[in-house]
Design a protein around this motif. Sequence first.
Motif, PDB file in Angstrom:
ATOM      1  N   SER A  43       0.985  -1.569  15.466  1.00  0.00           N
ATOM      2  CA  SER A  43       0.773  -2.569  14.422  1.00  0.00           C
ATOM      3  C   SER A  43       1.051  -1.971  13.053  1.00  0.00           C
ATOM      4  O   SER A  43       1.212  -0.751  12.899  1.00  0.00           O
ATOM      5  CB  SER A  43      -0.669  -3.068  14.478  1.00  0.00           C
ATOM      6  OG  SER A  43      -1.566  -2.020  14.168  1.00  0.00           O
ATOM      7  N   ASP A  44       1.096  -2.832  12.043  1.00  0.00           N
ATOM      8  CA  ASP A  44       1.276  -2.355  10.677  1.00  0.00           C
ATOM      9  C   ASP A  44       0.121  -1.440  10.268  1.00  0.00           C
ATOM     10  O   ASP A  44       0.318  -0.443   9.561  1.00  0.00           O
ATOM     11  CB  ASP A  44       1.359  -3.537   9.714  1.00  0.00           C
ATOM     12  CG  ASP A  44       2.631  -4.344   9.900  1.00  0.00           C
ATOM     13  OD1 ASP A  44       3.592  -3.811  10.501  1.00  0.00           O
ATOM     14  OD2 ASP A  44       2.663  -5.506   9.462  1.00  0.00           O
ATOM     15  N   THR A  45      -1.095  -1.773  10.691  1.00  0.00           N
ATOM     16  CA  THR A  45      -2.258  -0.956  10.360  1.00  0.00           C
ATOM     17  C   THR A  45      -2.135   0.431  10.978  1.00  0.00           C
ATOM     18  O   THR A  45      -2.394   1.447  10.319  1.00  0.00           O
ATOM     19  CB  THR A  45      -3.552  -1.628  10.853  1.00  0.00           C
ATOM     20  OG1 THR A  45      -3.676  -2.902  10.236  1.00  0.00           O
ATOM     21  CG2 THR A  45      -4.764  -0.770  10.509  1.00  0.00           C
ATOM     22  N   ALA A  46      -1.744   0.485  12.232  1.00  0.00           N
ATOM     23  CA  ALA A  46      -1.569   1.779  12.902  1.00  0.00           C
ATOM     24  C   ALA A  46      -0.487   2.601  12.209  1.00  0.00           C
ATOM     25  O   ALA A  46      -0.598   3.827  12.095  1.00  0.00           O
ATOM     26  CB  ALA A  46      -1.217   1.564  14.365  1.00  0.00           C
ATOM     27  N   LEU A  47       0.556   1.929  11.725  1.00  0.00           N
ATOM     28  CA  LEU A  47       1.631   2.629  11.026  1.00  0.00           C
ATOM     29  C   LEU A  47       1.090   3.334   9.778  1.00  0.00           C
ATOM     30  O   LEU A  47       1.446   4.481   9.492  1.00  0.00           O
ATOM     31  CB  LEU A  47       2.727   1.632  10.649  1.00  0.00           C
ATOM     32  CG  LEU A  47       4.028   2.221  10.104  1.00  0.00           C
ATOM     33  CD1 LEU A  47       4.766   2.972  11.210  1.00  0.00           C
ATOM     34  CD2 LEU A  47       4.919   1.116   9.548  1.00  0.00           C
ATOM     35  N   GLN A  48       0.226   2.658   9.029  1.00  0.00           N
ATOM     36  CA  GLN A  48      -0.364   3.267   7.838  1.00  0.00           C
ATOM     37  C   GLN A  48      -1.234   4.470   8.195  1.00  0.00           C
ATOM     38  O   GLN A  48      -1.268   5.467   7.473  1.00  0.00           O
ATOM     39  CB  GLN A  48      -1.193   2.235   7.084  1.00  0.00           C
ATOM     40  CG  GLN A  48      -0.393   1.078   6.519  1.00  0.00           C
ATOM     41  CD  GLN A  48      -1.284   0.012   5.914  1.00  0.00           C
ATOM     42  OE1 GLN A  48      -2.491   0.170   5.816  1.00  0.00           O
ATOM     43  NE2 GLN A  48      -0.677  -1.097   5.510  1.00  0.00           N
ATOM     44  N   TRP A  49      -1.914   4.379   9.353  1.00  0.00           N
ATOM     45  CA  TRP A  49      -2.817   5.457   9.741  1.00  0.00           C
ATOM     46  C   TRP A  49      -2.094   6.692  10.245  1.00  0.00           C
ATOM     47  O   TRP A  49      -2.722   7.750  10.439  1.00  0.00           O
ATOM     48  CB  TRP A  49      -3.825   4.957  10.770  1.00  0.00           C
ATOM     49  CG  TRP A  49      -4.955   4.237  10.110  1.00  0.00           C
ATOM     50  CD1 TRP A  49      -5.113   2.895   9.991  1.00  0.00           C
ATOM     51  CD2 TRP A  49      -6.076   4.837   9.441  1.00  0.00           C
ATOM     52  NE1 TRP A  49      -6.257   2.608   9.292  1.00  0.00           N
ATOM     53  CE2 TRP A  49      -6.862   3.788   8.944  1.00  0.00           C
ATOM     54  CE3 TRP A  49      -6.481   6.151   9.216  1.00  0.00           C
ATOM     55  CZ2 TRP A  49      -8.032   4.017   8.230  1.00  0.00           C
ATOM     56  CZ3 TRP A  49      -7.648   6.386   8.513  1.00  0.00           C
ATOM     57  CH2 TRP A  49      -8.408   5.327   8.024  1.00  0.00           C
ATOM     58  N   LEU A  50      -0.781   6.611  10.429  1.00  0.00           N
ATOM     59  CA  LEU A  50      -0.036   7.825  10.745  1.00  0.00           C
ATOM     60  C   LEU A  50      -0.159   8.841   9.616  1.00  0.00           C
ATOM     61  O   LEU A  50      -0.200  10.050   9.848  1.00  0.00           O
ATOM     62  CB  LEU A  50       1.443   7.495  10.989  1.00  0.00           C
ATOM     63  CG  LEU A  50       1.790   6.792  12.300  1.00  0.00           C
ATOM     64  CD1 LEU A  50       3.269   6.456  12.338  1.00  0.00           C
ATOM     65  CD2 LEU A  50       1.386   7.642  13.496  1.00  0.00           C
ATOM     66  N   THR A  51      -0.216   8.337   8.383  1.00  0.00           N
ATOM     67  CA  THR A  51      -0.424   9.219   7.225  1.00  0.00           C
ATOM     68  C   THR A  51      -1.898   9.339   6.872  1.00  0.00           C
ATOM     69  O   THR A  51      -2.433  10.443   6.730  1.00  0.00           O
ATOM     70  CB  THR A  51       0.358   8.696   6.010  1.00  0.00           C
ATOM     71  OG1 THR A  51       1.753   8.730   6.308  1.00  0.00           O
ATOM     72  CG2 THR A  51       0.093   9.560   4.787  1.00  0.00           C
ATOM     73  N   ASN A  52      -2.589   8.189   6.742  1.00  0.00           N
ATOM     74  CA  ASN A  52      -3.992   8.220   6.344  1.00  0.00           C
ATOM     75  C   ASN A  52      -4.882   8.921   7.363  1.00  0.00           C
ATOM     76  O   ASN A  52      -5.890   9.533   7.000  1.00  0.00           O
ATOM     77  CB  ASN A  52      -4.502   6.790   6.132  1.00  0.00           C
ATOM     78  CG  ASN A  52      -3.800   6.086   4.991  1.00  0.00           C
ATOM     79  OD1 ASN A  52      -3.211   6.729   4.132  1.00  0.00           O
ATOM     80  ND2 ASN A  52      -3.841   4.771   4.976  1.00  0.00           N
ATOM     81  N   GLY A  53      -4.505   8.841   8.628  1.00  0.00           N
ATOM     82  CA  GLY A  53      -5.291   9.497   9.659  1.00  0.00           C
ATOM     83  C   GLY A  53      -5.284  11.005   9.539  1.00  0.00           C
ATOM     84  O   GLY A  53      -6.152  11.682  10.102  1.00  0.00           O
TER      85      GLY A  53
END
Length: 390
Positions: A43-53
């Motif tokens: 998802s778009d959210t998971a995509l952001q968490w590639l960096t934020n995670g």
Amino acid sequence: MTDTYRWRWPALAALLLAEAMNLFDSTVMPIAAPAVRASLPMSDTALQWLTNGYTLPFGLLLIAGGRLGDVLGRRRVFVIGMLVFVLCSVLCAWAPHVSVLLAARAVQGASAALIIPQTFGLIRAMFAGNEVAKALGTIGPVMALSALCGPILGGLLTEAFGWQSVFLVNVPLGLAVLAAAPLILEDRAAGRPQLGGLLRGRVFPASLAGSLLFFAVMNGLVFVLVLFLQLREGRTPAGAALTLLPWSVGLAIGSWVTGSVLVPRFGPRVMRAGLVLVLVGLAGIALSFTSVPLLVTGIGLGMFTVPFFGNALSVAAPDETGWASGLLNAVQQLGATVGVALLSAVFFRFGTTAAVVTSMVLISAVLALTVVMIRGTAGSEGVRPGGSAS
């Protein structure tokens, strides 16, 4: 602490390589993310968490990582962190599902929080006298070049070998750091770290505030200039990075000259001259986005960063170095995040010039803080018992 430790410079190279690896992994995912998404649906959210995670656990655990180094030994914690970092890199590359990748990224960020806070304490353990400033002066150029080259290298690796390669490149680099780790002099706090002493003074809190504002500009403005070059000028990522090369070259020159010549002669007062030079360079960028003002700004940034960390930590007792370094790094990360959010918002709302002017206001505030930040000036305190001089 000794000024005759034989392996201090090769050991410093290992520490700098670890710093560069962390910065690479903090910045590479926006470049590799589209390829990751094509391979692992998300998802778009998971995509952001590639960096934020990665960056979130890294920022949250920096202080804890610093305290662990104080108590357990800074080299020991550094080695443990690097070992976990390498293993997580392999797991990221072989992740069969996005949930595994995100979990591995989170643990990777946490392991980086064990590595990075040890750098300043280990440098202070292996170097003495004027060499401390020289050693600290190498961090700025390495970080600048890593931030500049990381996205370019990430794009080349992703295109040539797939997104997995941006993680696998950490394996030989990490193994090289681990192989050199025995050369790093072990260091730990002599007693239980006391958390309140530094914060009750004036130099360290003022340094934290200055770090927040300064790195908001240093990181946020680079982000804005890259946006300007790509979105408004139509440059490629590589082209934008090359346009900003004078910034990084200036930072390298300013860091080297400051550490080897200026700080030994003038001490932390060099910070003020650096900030004035940054203001001159930013004014030039606002008027004409050319190589010369970029170079001047970079030189000023280097003149500030070299004495800044040594001055901030000079009021720390040996048993406080780890957590103090962790706190400085955490505030630096926070400043970078705030700077990217603030200056990019100004850029999209009012344009590039407004973002540069906002940066000048923030740098002016840092310049005002040096009245308290620099030891020996009005309102600042001297070295506390057990502390060390810059």
